[in-house]
Design an enzyme around this catalytic site. Sequence first.
Site, PDB file in Angstrom:
ATOM      1  N   ASP A  66      -4.714  -4.212 -16.299  1.00  0.00           N
ATOM      2  CA  ASP A  66      -3.425  -3.524 -16.355  1.00  0.00           C
ATOM      3  C   ASP A  66      -2.280  -4.458 -16.752  1.00  0.00           C
ATOM      4  OD1 ASP A  66      -3.539  -5.001 -14.004  1.00  0.00           O
ATOM      5  OD2 ASP A  66      -3.503  -3.260 -12.686  1.00  0.00           O
ATOM      6  N   ASP A 132      -2.727   1.234  -0.834  1.00  0.00           N
ATOM      7  CA  ASP A 132      -2.871   2.689  -0.987  1.00  0.00           C
ATOM      8  C   ASP A 132      -4.211   3.072  -1.626  1.00  0.00           C
ATOM      9  OD1 ASP A 132      -2.486   1.860  -3.582  1.00  0.00           O
ATOM     10  OD2 ASP A 132      -0.790   3.191  -4.003  1.00  0.00           O
ATOM     11  N   HIS A 134      -5.360   1.854  -4.537  1.00  0.00           N
ATOM     12  CA  HIS A 134      -5.428   1.816  -6.004  1.00  0.00           C
ATOM     13  C   HIS A 134      -6.383   0.715  -6.480  1.00  0.00           C
ATOM     14  CE1 HIS A 134      -1.645  -0.971  -6.132  1.00  0.00           C
ATOM     15  NE2 HIS A 134      -2.713  -1.722  -6.271  1.00  0.00           N
ATOM     16  N   GLU A 139      -3.194   4.960  -9.078  1.00  0.00           N
ATOM     17  CA  GLU A 139      -2.626   5.319  -7.786  1.00  0.00           C
ATOM     18  C   GLU A 139      -3.299   6.597  -7.256  1.00  0.00           C
ATOM     19  OE1 GLU A 139      -0.908   3.160  -6.418  1.00  0.00           O
ATOM     20  OE2 GLU A 139       0.802   2.426  -7.559  1.00  0.00           O
TER      21      GLU A 139
HETATM   22  P1  PGA Z   1      -3.173  -8.343  -4.279  1.00  0.00           P
HETATM   23  O1  PGA Z   1      -3.078  -7.004  -5.143  1.00  0.00           O
HETATM   24  O2  PGA Z   1      -4.392  -9.059  -4.748  1.00  0.00           O
HETATM   25  O3  PGA Z   1      -1.923  -9.111  -4.625  1.00  0.00           O
HETATM   26  O4  PGA Z   1      -3.260  -7.913  -2.851  1.00  0.00           O
HETATM   27  C1  PGA Z   1      -4.205  -6.201  -5.277  1.00  0.00           C
HETATM   28  C2  PGA Z   1      -3.835  -4.896  -5.966  1.00  0.00           C
HETATM   29  O5  PGA Z   1      -2.723  -4.399  -5.781  1.00  0.00           O
HETATM   30  O6  PGA Z   1      -4.698  -4.347  -6.666  1.00  0.00           O
END
Ligand code: PGA
Length: 238
Positions: A66, A132, A134, A139
Amino acid sequence: MKIFIAPEAELASMVADRYEALLKAKPDAILGGATGSTPLGLYAELVRRNKAGKISFKDVKTFNLDEYVGLDGSHDQSYRYFMNKNLFEQIDIDIANTHVPSGIVTENCADYDKEIEAAGGIDLQLLGIGVDGHIGFNEPGTPLDSLTHVVELEESTRVANSRFFKSIDEVPTHAVTMGIKTVMNARAIILMAIGKSKAEIIAKTLQGPICTEVPASILQLHPFVEFYLDPEAAALLK
Ligand code: PGA
């Protein structure tokens, strides 16, 4: 589905072993990359092994999950910048073989799936997970058959990611992300999760019903998925 639980420092080395085995068997593997705090230890370990001559990325191609809409690769919070700095510039990969969705030209983002397919499909997709649920920036509510598309970020995601920006107002409101189907098309998937903030969503992802409200729960249906969790992230598993 396999679940491994180990302290954070060991997880990086365990996952790096998987990369080492894959690249030995298939030196021109197609790797799916992830950003965020979670893969930093793994990337440091891959850099270390590359410098030590244990693995080579010379013939590897990568496709990242992404990118923020509105940020180009020179912005220090763009995911292209993150990947260059934390991995690509430190290993023997040909930068022309690395792909991150464009956050600037987003009109034909579904072409990203065609590029992945033309390269032969992703052999190993790395994932983090949002609080959440994702994966990538898919999302809650994202259709399970989605390909690469533009999404509006959840407030919880923007709050979580504001730690990297001067203020929440600077966090982009939209992102381009591989879709859930794009992720599920990968031949193998590794999801890493670290810390107690991930415990609840990891329990829902692995042991709850498969539903679009918990996008990562679809991974239960993937034929070759591995979860690498630290004890805190695994704390609520039964
Ligand atoms: P993080 O993010 O590794 O910084 O916890 C993971 C994500 O949001 O997919």
